[in-house]
Design a protein around this motif. Structure first.
Motif, PDB file in Angstrom:
ATOM      1  N   VAL A   1      30.784  45.770 -31.822  1.00  0.00           N
ATOM      2  CA  VAL A   1      30.664  45.066 -33.108  1.00  0.00           C
ATOM      3  C   VAL A   1      31.054  43.598 -32.960  1.00  0.00           C
ATOM      4  O   VAL A   1      30.282  42.699 -33.314  1.00  0.00           O
ATOM      5  CB  VAL A   1      31.530  45.747 -34.189  1.00  0.00           C
ATOM      6  CG1 VAL A   1      31.460  44.959 -35.487  1.00  0.00           C
ATOM      7  CG2 VAL A   1      31.060  47.175 -34.422  1.00  0.00           C
ATOM      8  N   GLN A   2      32.241  43.347 -32.437  1.00  0.00           N
ATOM      9  CA  GLN A   2      32.744  41.967 -32.401  1.00  0.00           C
ATOM     10  C   GLN A   2      31.871  41.021 -31.581  1.00  0.00           C
ATOM     11  O   GLN A   2      31.527  39.948 -32.064  1.00  0.00           O
ATOM     12  CB  GLN A   2      34.199  41.955 -31.913  1.00  0.00           C
ATOM     13  CG  GLN A   2      35.147  42.506 -32.955  1.00  0.00           C
ATOM     14  CD  GLN A   2      36.281  41.549 -33.289  1.00  0.00           C
ATOM     15  OE1 GLN A   2      36.715  40.759 -32.482  1.00  0.00           O
ATOM     16  NE2 GLN A   2      36.779  41.641 -34.502  1.00  0.00           N
TER      17      GLN A   2
ATOM     18  N   PHE B   1      34.412  50.714 -29.717  1.00  0.00           N
ATOM     19  CA  PHE B   1      33.183  50.443 -30.494  1.00  0.00           C
ATOM     20  C   PHE B   1      33.329  49.127 -31.248  1.00  0.00           C
ATOM     21  O   PHE B   1      32.433  48.280 -31.264  1.00  0.00           O
ATOM     22  CB  PHE B   1      32.920  51.594 -31.464  1.00  0.00           C
ATOM     23  CG  PHE B   1      31.846  51.296 -32.492  1.00  0.00           C
ATOM     24  CD1 PHE B   1      30.516  51.178 -32.113  1.00  0.00           C
ATOM     25  CD2 PHE B   1      32.178  51.125 -33.830  1.00  0.00           C
ATOM     26  CE1 PHE B   1      29.535  50.899 -33.047  1.00  0.00           C
ATOM     27  CE2 PHE B   1      31.205  50.843 -34.767  1.00  0.00           C
ATOM     28  CZ  PHE B   1      29.879  50.723 -34.378  1.00  0.00           C
ATOM     29  N   TRP B   2      34.505  48.956 -31.849  1.00  0.00           N
ATOM     30  CA  TRP B   2      34.790  47.761 -32.643  1.00  0.00           C
ATOM     31  C   TRP B   2      34.883  46.520 -31.761  1.00  0.00           C
ATOM     32  O   TRP B   2      34.247  45.494 -32.019  1.00  0.00           O
ATOM     33  CB  TRP B   2      36.094  48.025 -33.397  1.00  0.00           C
ATOM     34  CG  TRP B   2      36.691  46.881 -34.134  1.00  0.00           C
ATOM     35  CD1 TRP B   2      36.026  45.924 -34.830  1.00  0.00           C
ATOM     36  CD2 TRP B   2      38.078  46.593 -34.271  1.00  0.00           C
ATOM     37  NE1 TRP B   2      36.934  45.067 -35.405  1.00  0.00           N
ATOM     38  CE2 TRP B   2      38.192  45.452 -35.073  1.00  0.00           C
ATOM     39  CE3 TRP B   2      39.242  47.209 -33.799  1.00  0.00           C
ATOM     40  CZ2 TRP B   2      39.420  44.898 -35.408  1.00  0.00           C
ATOM     41  CZ3 TRP B   2      40.461  46.660 -34.143  1.00  0.00           C
ATOM     42  CH2 TRP B   2      40.548  45.516 -34.938  1.00  0.00           C
TER      43      TRP B   2
ATOM     44  N   PHE C   1      27.339  41.841 -33.126  1.00  0.00           N
ATOM     45  CA  PHE C   1      26.817  41.902 -34.488  1.00  0.00           C
ATOM     46  C   PHE C   1      26.867  40.545 -35.191  1.00  0.00           C
ATOM     47  O   PHE C   1      26.046  40.249 -36.042  1.00  0.00           O
ATOM     48  CB  PHE C   1      27.600  42.934 -35.318  1.00  0.00           C
ATOM     49  CG  PHE C   1      27.213  44.359 -35.046  1.00  0.00           C
ATOM     50  CD1 PHE C   1      26.918  44.800 -33.765  1.00  0.00           C
ATOM     51  CD2 PHE C   1      27.157  45.289 -36.076  1.00  0.00           C
ATOM     52  CE1 PHE C   1      26.579  46.107 -33.511  1.00  0.00           C
ATOM     53  CE2 PHE C   1      26.812  46.608 -35.832  1.00  0.00           C
ATOM     54  CZ  PHE C   1      26.526  47.021 -34.548  1.00  0.00           C
ATOM     55  N   GLY C   2      27.834  39.732 -34.828  1.00  0.00           N
ATOM     56  CA  GLY C   2      28.052  38.475 -35.536  1.00  0.00           C
ATOM     57  C   GLY C   2      26.882  37.503 -35.465  1.00  0.00           C
ATOM     58  O   GLY C   2      26.763  36.615 -36.292  1.00  0.00           O
TER      59      GLY C   2
ATOM     60  N   LEU D   1      24.012  37.851 -36.362  1.00  0.00           N
ATOM     61  CA  LEU D   1      23.157  37.906 -37.548  1.00  0.00           C
ATOM     62  C   LEU D   1      23.418  36.718 -38.475  1.00  0.00           C
ATOM     63  O   LEU D   1      22.513  36.257 -39.165  1.00  0.00           O
ATOM     64  CB  LEU D   1      23.445  39.200 -38.320  1.00  0.00           C
ATOM     65  CG  LEU D   1      22.633  40.434 -37.947  1.00  0.00           C
ATOM     66  CD1 LEU D   1      23.138  41.624 -38.736  1.00  0.00           C
ATOM     67  CD2 LEU D   1      21.157  40.212 -38.234  1.00  0.00           C
ATOM     68  N   ILE D   2      24.646  36.230 -38.496  1.00  0.00           N
ATOM     69  CA  ILE D   2      25.001  35.170 -39.451  1.00  0.00           C
ATOM     70  C   ILE D   2      24.358  33.836 -39.063  1.00  0.00           C
ATOM     71  O   ILE D   2      23.651  33.240 -39.866  1.00  0.00           O
ATOM     72  CB  ILE D   2      26.529  35.070 -39.612  1.00  0.00           C
ATOM     73  CG1 ILE D   2      27.060  36.387 -40.190  1.00  0.00           C
ATOM     74  CG2 ILE D   2      26.901  33.917 -40.524  1.00  0.00           C
ATOM     75  CD1 ILE D   2      28.559  36.538 -40.122  1.00  0.00           C
TER      76      ILE D   2
ATOM     77  N   ALA E   1      20.715  33.976 -39.921  1.00  0.00           N
ATOM     78  CA  ALA E   1      20.379  33.741 -41.331  1.00  0.00           C
ATOM     79  C   ALA E   1      20.417  32.251 -41.645  1.00  0.00           C
ATOM     80  O   ALA E   1      19.541  31.726 -42.340  1.00  0.00           O
ATOM     81  CB  ALA E   1      21.351  34.498 -42.232  1.00  0.00           C
ATOM     82  N   LEU E   2      21.407  31.577 -41.114  1.00  0.00           N
ATOM     83  CA  LEU E   2      21.526  30.135 -41.376  1.00  0.00           C
ATOM     84  C   LEU E   2      20.359  29.376 -40.750  1.00  0.00           C
ATOM     85  O   LEU E   2      19.765  28.499 -41.377  1.00  0.00           O
ATOM     86  CB  LEU E   2      22.859  29.608 -40.832  1.00  0.00           C
ATOM     87  CG  LEU E   2      24.110  30.106 -41.561  1.00  0.00           C
ATOM     88  CD1 LEU E   2      25.370  29.700 -40.799  1.00  0.00           C
ATOM     89  CD2 LEU E   2      24.159  29.567 -42.976  1.00  0.00           C
TER      90      LEU E   2
END
Lengths: 226, 266
Positions: free
Chosen positions: B228-229, B223-224, B232-233, B235-236, B239-240
């Motif tokens: 996730v790795q 899962f990780w 999910f990242g 999103l950053i 935002a920028l």
């Protein structure tokens, strides 16, 4: 081009954040960014240049841990010295209601720079309430999962395995919020005085009346509770 | 290149622990002295300075009395190792003949591998702040020698060679054991986790030797690593990018309305 709103002393100003809040806020800014940059070295894989900035992988790890300890200390300082402030903050967050939902729904337009008529807001507006829930929750998860990963032998293996994805997810969500918060709290023209509220502690009274009328009335207005 | 592997035949093992000593000797590992725990096993588990141990598993039988199951325990050299998957520094690699090896120069001692491994093999070595484990003596094998444990085994319980040939030998041996008083004899490592680069001939079912019957990489790890790795990242940067867009549009729109508004704040 103007980046920040001008700080003006010639107009009436009211206190928005006390010293402990500001110390905690900027303490967390520094420790969070240090932890983020040193942590991204492992998250991104193969960013040797980023590790080199911090003096290699081992010293980046050391900086990550030292910053994390200070991050924890700032939480403790905040709890010890401004417990009343935390209580009022949580109370305001929990008062999340219709006005806040309308604020968040209309916010994307304001974000892009359109003129929007917002419903009256309390001390923290809908967006700030969302940030106040999400970011501290993520930071607490980061701190807890971080210590589990730092001392894995002291915890059950199942918990250690859960801590890894939790640390990553909390990092991503909080970094997302921090990026937005950092921008909205500084260079976004609509946010105006809020930067000075956190930097110097005071905001212009007319700004407070316009952006947070409910809070202003309760704290400094005629309805002020004595 | 064909997979080279170690075969361990429980039925031939006398638990002399020569393999343990040979391993320490070749890898120049200091003694790790643990307090007496009331049995013959030297160490509770493998540790940062002990890559292999012989387990002494006691079974009490009302008829036969106390019996021992011996088991040499070390890295299983999985074909798709979890340690290699989680390592943020890429310290793990597979040799072309099947050993999973760990590069201490890259290791930062985060111990992600320790908790990802279904066999709990990579262990933290405190004196170096790094993780260490069995290498299947890759340095020896690449010079044409056998691993230290297999070379030293006096009873022939440890054999080193081509995985396919050793599996054939193991089948014969298991058939022989089944016909001669060990009806539950079985091979371990042939199919587990898609085939381990380590073969065991067991005289009983794997659980009697403290081996996981159906080893699995713990669910949090894929899962990780796989969800996730990689995903999910994003999103950053989102935002920028959003902030950058807003930075431009707010200023463009503000210039448009300049005539009806003056001053820095609303």
């Amino acid at each position: 081009m103007q980046l920040l709103t001008e700080y003006r002393e010639d107009v009436e100003r009211v206190e928005r954040f006390n010293f402990v809040s500001r110390l905690t806020h900027w303490g967390h800014t520094v420790t969070f960014l240090l932890c983020l940059l040193t942590g991204l070295i492992l998250f991104l894989d193969g960013v040797d240049w980023l590790a080199a900035i911090f003096g290699g992988y081992n010293s980046a790890g050391l900086i990550h841990r030292i910053s994390a300890v200070f991050m924890t200390l700032f939480i403790i300082i905040f709890i010890i010295f401004d417990f009343k402030g935390i209580k009022a903050w949580i109370k305001d967050i929990l008062s999340f209601g219709k006005n806040d939902i309308i604020f968040i729904l209309k916010f994307p337009l304001e974000f892009l720079g359109f003129e929007v008529k917002m419903p009256p807001q309390t001390r923290f507006n809908g967006g700030e309430k969302g940030n106040s829930i999400l970011t501290p929750t993520c930071v607490i998860l980061l701190v807890l999962s971080g210590y589990i990963m730092w001392f894995p032998a002291a915890f059950p293996p199942g918990l250690v395995r859960v801590a890894y994805p939790v640390h990553d997810i909390a990092m991503i969500l909080s970094t997302f919020m921090v990026c937005m918060h950092g921008y909205l709290g500084s260079f976004h023209p609509g946010s105006g005085e809020s930067f000075w509220g956190m930097w110097k502690g005071t905001v212009r009274a007319d700004w407070a009346k316009h952006h947070h009328p409910i809070w202003y009335e309760e704290t400094y207005g005629e309805k002020k509770a004595e | 290149m064909a997979n080279l592997t170690n075969l361990y035949d429980v039925s031939k093992c006398t638990a002399c622990r020569a393999c343990q000593v040979a391993c320490k000797n070749w890898n120049q590992l200091p003694a790790a002295i643990e307090p007496f725990k009331g049995n013959y096993q030297t160490h509770e588990d493998t540790n940062g300075d002990t890559y292999t141990i012989v387990r002494f598993i006691e079974h009490e039988d009302p008829v036969g009395g106390v019996t021992w199951n011996f088991l040499k325990y070390q890295c299983m050299h999985c074909s798709d190792p979890a340690c290699m998957k989680v390592c943020p520094r890429g310290a793990y690699s597979k040799t072309e003949w099947g050993a999973t090896i760990h590069d201490p120069d890259k290791c930062i001692g985060c111990q992600y591998c320790t908790y990802a491994c279904p066999f709990g093999i990579p262990k933290y070595r405190e004196r170096e702040d790094k993780v260490a484990k069995c290498t299947l003596c890759a340095d020896r094998v690449e010079e044409g020698m056998q691993p230290a444990c297999a070379a030293t085994c006096p009873t022939g319980a440890l054999k080193f060679g081509d995985r396919y040939e050793l599996l054939q030998y193991a089948e014969e041996r298991v058939n022989f054991l089944r016909a001669n008083g060990y009806p539950n004899a079985t091979i371990y490592g042939k199919l587990e986790l898609g085939g381990l680069n380590k073969i065991y001939i067991l005289t009983d079912t794997p659980d009697k030797f403290g081996l996981p019957v159906d080893p699995k990489i713990p669910g949090q790890i894929p899962f990780w690593q796989d969800i996730v790795q990689p995903y999910f990242g994003w999103l950053i940067p989102l935002a920028l990018a959003g902030s950058a867009v807003s930075f431009v549009t707010t200023r463009l729109l503000a210039n448009k309305h300049k005539e009806n508004k003056k001053g820095g704040h609303e």
